[in-house]
Design a protein around this motif. Structure first.
Motif, short mmCIF file in Angstrom:
data_model
loop_
_atom_site.label_atom_id
_atom_site.label_comp_id
_atom_site.label_asym_id
_atom_site.label_seq_id
_atom_site.Cartn_x
_atom_site.Cartn_y
_atom_site.Cartn_z
N GLU A 131 -25.28 44.42 -27.04
CA GLU A 131 -24.81 43.59 -25.16
C GLU A 131 -25.97 43.81 -24.80
OE1 GLU A 131 -21.19 43.07 -21.89
OE2 GLU A 131 -21.34 44.41 -23.54
N ALA A 132 -26.57 45.48 -24.32
CA ALA A 132 -27.74 45.53 -23.68
C ALA A 132 -28.65 45.16 -24.20
CB ALA A 132 -27.32 47.45 -23.67
N ALA A 133 -29.02 44.67 -25.60
CA ALA A 133 -30.09 43.82 -25.62
C ALA A 133 -29.62 42.69 -25.83
CB ALA A 133 -29.84 44.37 -27.56
N LEU A 134 -28.73 42.07 -25.39
CA LEU A 134 -28.83 40.62 -25.43
C LEU A 134 -29.14 40.61 -23.52
CD1 LEU A 134 -25.61 39.50 -27.57
CD2 LEU A 134 -27.93 39.07 -27.28
N ALA A 135 -28.21 41.01 -22.56
CA ALA A 135 -28.34 41.55 -21.92
C ALA A 135 -29.89 40.81 -20.97
CB ALA A 135 -27.58 41.90 -21.10
N ALA A 136 -30.43 42.55 -21.75
CA ALA A 136 -32.08 42.34 -21.57
C ALA A 136 -33.30 40.88 -21.98
CB ALA A 136 -32.92 43.37 -22.37
N GLU A 137 -32.88 40.98 -23.35
CA GLU A 137 -33.49 39.65 -23.44
C GLU A 137 -32.81 38.44 -22.51
OE1 GLU A 137 -35.27 36.35 -25.83
OE2 GLU A 137 -35.85 38.81 -25.57
N LYS A 138 -31.58 38.04 -21.95
CA LYS A 138 -30.81 37.06 -21.71
C LYS A 138 -31.90 36.83 -20.02
CE LYS A 138 -27.55 34.71 -19.17
NZ LYS A 138 -26.39 34.62 -19.78
N GLU A 139 -31.99 38.11 -19.64
CA GLU A 139 -33.11 38.40 -18.21
C GLU A 139 -34.56 38.11 -18.53
OE1 GLU A 139 -33.77 39.83 -14.15
OE2 GLU A 139 -31.73 39.54 -15.46
N ARG A 140 -35.23 38.71 -19.46
CA ARG A 140 -36.14 38.41 -19.84
C ARG A 140 -36.57 36.36 -19.67
NH1 ARG A 140 -39.79 36.22 -23.71
NH2 ARG A 140 -38.10 36.19 -25.17
N ARG A 141 -36.03 36.00 -20.52
CA ARG A 141 -36.27 34.27 -20.37
C ARG A 141 -35.24 34.19 -18.88
NH1 ARG A 141 -36.03 33.11 -25.94
NH2 ARG A 141 -35.24 34.11 -27.63
N ILE A 142 -35.28 34.23 -18.56
CA ILE A 142 -34.77 34.23 -17.27
C ILE A 142 -36.04 34.05 -16.08
CG2 ILE A 142 -33.58 34.24 -14.57
CD1 ILE A 142 -30.88 34.73 -16.04
N GLU A 143 -36.68 35.37 -16.24
CA GLU A 143 -38.00 35.37 -15.63
C GLU A 143 -38.79 34.90 -16.23
OE1 GLU A 143 -38.55 37.53 -12.79
OE2 GLU A 143 -36.45 38.05 -12.26
N GLN A 144 -38.85 34.51 -17.61
CA GLN A 144 -39.71 33.97 -17.92
C GLN A 144 -40.09 32.31 -17.93
OE1 GLN A 144 -39.61 33.12 -22.08
NE2 GLN A 144 -41.35 32.35 -22.94
N LEU A 145 -38.42 31.90 -17.14
CA LEU A 145 -38.27 30.40 -16.46
C LEU A 145 -38.60 30.52 -16.16
CD1 LEU A 145 -36.05 27.33 -16.88
CD2 LEU A 145 -34.62 28.65 -16.93
N LYS A 146 -38.89 31.37 -14.78
CA LYS A 146 -38.94 31.49 -13.34
C LYS A 146 -40.73 31.29 -13.19
CE LYS A 146 -35.75 34.56 -11.10
NZ LYS A 146 -35.37 35.95 -10.86
N LEU A 147 -40.87 31.61 -14.10
CA LEU A 147 -42.00 31.43 -14.05
C LEU A 147 -43.51 30.28 -14.92
CD1 LEU A 147 -45.72 32.74 -14.40
CD2 LEU A 147 -44.95 33.64 -16.46
N TYR A 148 -42.34 29.79 -15.65
CA TYR A 148 -42.48 28.46 -15.68
C TYR A 148 -42.07 27.04 -14.87
CZ TYR A 148 -41.69 23.51 -18.43
OH TYR A 148 -41.61 22.29 -18.65
N ARG A 149 -41.82 27.68 -14.43
CA ARG A 149 -41.14 26.97 -13.25
C ARG A 149 -42.47 26.40 -11.81
NH1 ARG A 149 -36.38 24.21 -13.10
NH2 ARG A 149 -34.48 24.64 -14.76
N ARG A 150 -42.75 28.08 -11.87
CA ARG A 150 -43.33 28.37 -10.85
C ARG A 150 -44.93 27.52 -11.26
NH1 ARG A 150 -41.82 33.64 -10.19
NH2 ARG A 150 -43.48 34.27 -11.77
N ASN A 151 -45.27 27.79 -11.96
CA ASN A 151 -46.62 26.05 -13.07
C ASN A 151 -46.01 25.35 -12.75
OD1 ASN A 151 -47.61 29.08 -13.33
ND2 ASN A 151 -46.61 28.60 -15.54
N LEU A 152 -44.93 24.97 -13.38
CA LEU A 152 -44.52 23.17 -13.21
C LEU A 152 -43.84 22.61 -11.90
CD1 LEU A 152 -43.39 20.98 -14.06
CD2 LEU A 152 -41.41 21.84 -14.41
N GLN A 153 -44.44 24.05 -10.72
CA GLN A 153 -44.29 23.18 -8.97
C GLN A 153 -46.21 23.17 -8.68
OE1 GLN A 153 -42.52 26.39 -7.40
NE2 GLN A 153 -40.09 25.48 -8.12
N ARG A 154 -46.85 23.79 -9.35
CA ARG A 154 -48.29 24.15 -9.15
C ARG A 154 -48.98 22.98 -10.00
NH1 ARG A 154 -49.77 28.37 -10.78
NH2 ARG A 154 -50.54 27.73 -13.07
#
Length: 424
Positions: free
Chosen positions: A86-109
């Motif tokens: 569960e901890a590994a899944l949660a960490a992976e999910k958080e990583r993807r959320i941060e990755q998505l935030k980066l993607y959205r920032r690049n898209l906005q740029r």
């Protein structure tokens, strides 16, 4: 595709389920998924759910028969192991959320850069009729800046841009054709100067449309013969307009006059053939035809990008340069941005970005009613081990899915070349 409610105790590997929880209230990447291990079943039990929704049509196995349910249901995985999973899944999910935030920032740029380019294009097109010297200089500066960005990196991502306002098709079309032409020129090995020449020519290729009456440009019914003949004059009008200033490159004038000529002599205005058409004109002609097929005057006849690329390759190689059509496919991919697709796990999404070096694995915005649209996940298919099963016509989407994905009527592209966000 209808789901049925079943007891969590009936779950087994191969069942495709939907968790009746908010996306943030469980550790899994998606709220709907196919169960791949006993540990996932045990984690679902751990969430305190009594029932889940199971989709028989998307499952490789049926649920357990009622008589085979163990009483009481025993977790087959040790608690400590589940804690780690569960901890590994949660960490992976958080990583993807941060990755998505980066993607959205690049898209906005990229969106902001696209809007700036559009604003410059509007201004210079207005100036072309009154202050042509200033307009041409500004257009060249705009193209020079874009070419410099394209040459500054070996890898980039091509993004889908926002919808165009009504009445601004000429600006979106011109910028789209210019961007894609420069991308093709780079891939074809054109020199920096040739990239600038094709970019500038593509930017002004339809300038003659400014002299065509609005009622003809916006007419959705078939044009009469006189109206069609007048529309075809836009190539000559554009050439005449650019001819008013000696500072306009001859290469651009040729493209403006000849971008509707065809290799077999079937085009207009002069019926020229392949040997009479330079490579810049042939390249802009390919991209212009692609964008026109995606966005005809009568939108009911519009084709999705995936279909247009296939159509060009199968039906236009006698009229248009086959090599350049191939380069266009290579840049946009089999599933260009703007394509609505069904993934290998059955989920539906909208292709948002492609990396020309990884064309089979675009970034896709996923429809998930459990997640607010503004937070919808945009996933890299290779990163999550998914593939595209098929392309779907936007017109066939159920209303809630259509509203969520918001397929574009006008499909425009811009690129991002820094911090390429397709994979972590």
């Amino acid at each position: 595709m209808t789901g049925i409610k079943i007891s969590v105790d009936r779950l087994q590997i191969g069942n495709y389920v939907k968790l009746p929880l908010n996306w943030k209230d469980h550790p899994f990447l998606f709220s709907s998924f196919a169960i791949k291990s006993q540990e996932e079943i045990d984690l679902i039990r751990r969430l305190g759910l009594k029932q889940v929704i199971m989709f028989p049509d998307k499952s490789s196995m049926p649920p357990k028969p009622v008589q085979e349910i163990e009483t009481p249901a025993n977790e087959t995985t040790a608690e400590s192991t589940l804690d780690d999973i569960e901890a590994a899944l949660a960490a992976e999910k958080e990583r993807r959320i941060e990755q998505l935030k980066l993607y959205r920032r690049n898209l906005q740029r990229s969106e902001k850069a696209f809007e700036r380019s559009l604003s410059q294009l509007r201004n210079l097109m207005n100036k072309l009729q009154t202050r042509p010297l200033t307009a041409i200089k500004e257009a060249q500066e705009l193209v020079d800046g874009i070419v410099a960005q394209l040459l500054s990196t070996d890898e980039m991502v091509l993004h889908l841009m926002s919808e165009s306002p009504e009445g601004e098709s000429i600006y979106y079309h011109s910028l789209n054709v210019s961007i894609l032409s420069m991308l093709l020129a780079k891939e074809a090995g054109f020199t920096e100067e040739e990239m600038k020449q094709v970019g500038f020519a593509a930017l002004v290729h339809d300038i003659g449309m400014l002299r065509i009456p609005t009622q003809i440009l916006r007419k959705t019914e078939p044009l009469t013969r006189p109206e069609l003949n007048l529309l075809k004059q836009h190539t000559r009008y554009g050439h005449e307009l650019l001819d008013l200033t000696k500072d306009c490159p001859d290469t651009a004038k040729k493209v403006v006059l000849h971008h509707h000529e065809r290799l077999d002599g079937s085009g207009f205005p002069e019926g020229l053939k392949a040997e009479q058409l330079d490579k810049l004109t042939q390249m802009v002609s390919v991209v212009d035809e692609y964008d026109e097929l995606c966005h005809p005057q009568d939108q009911s006849k519009a084709k999705v990008p995936h279909v247009v690329l296939s159509f060009l390759f199968k039906n236009r190689t006698k009229q248009l340069n086959k090599d350049y059509i191939g380069l266009l496919v290579k840049q946009l991919g089999i599933y260009p941005p703007g394509s609505v697709v069904q993934l290998s796990n059955g989920q539906v999404g909208l292709v948002m970005s492609v990396n020309p070096k990884r064309l089979l694995f675009p970034s896709v915005l996923i429809y998930d009613p459990a997640i607010p649209r503004q937070e919808a996940p945009i996933i890299d298919l290779e990163d999550v081990g998914l593939t595209i099963g098929k392309v779907i016509s936007p017109a066939r989407l159920p209303a809630p899915v259509f509203e969520y994905l918001n397929p574009r009527t006008r499909i425009s592209f811009y690129f991002d070349h820094s911090n390429v966000p397709t994979r972590a």
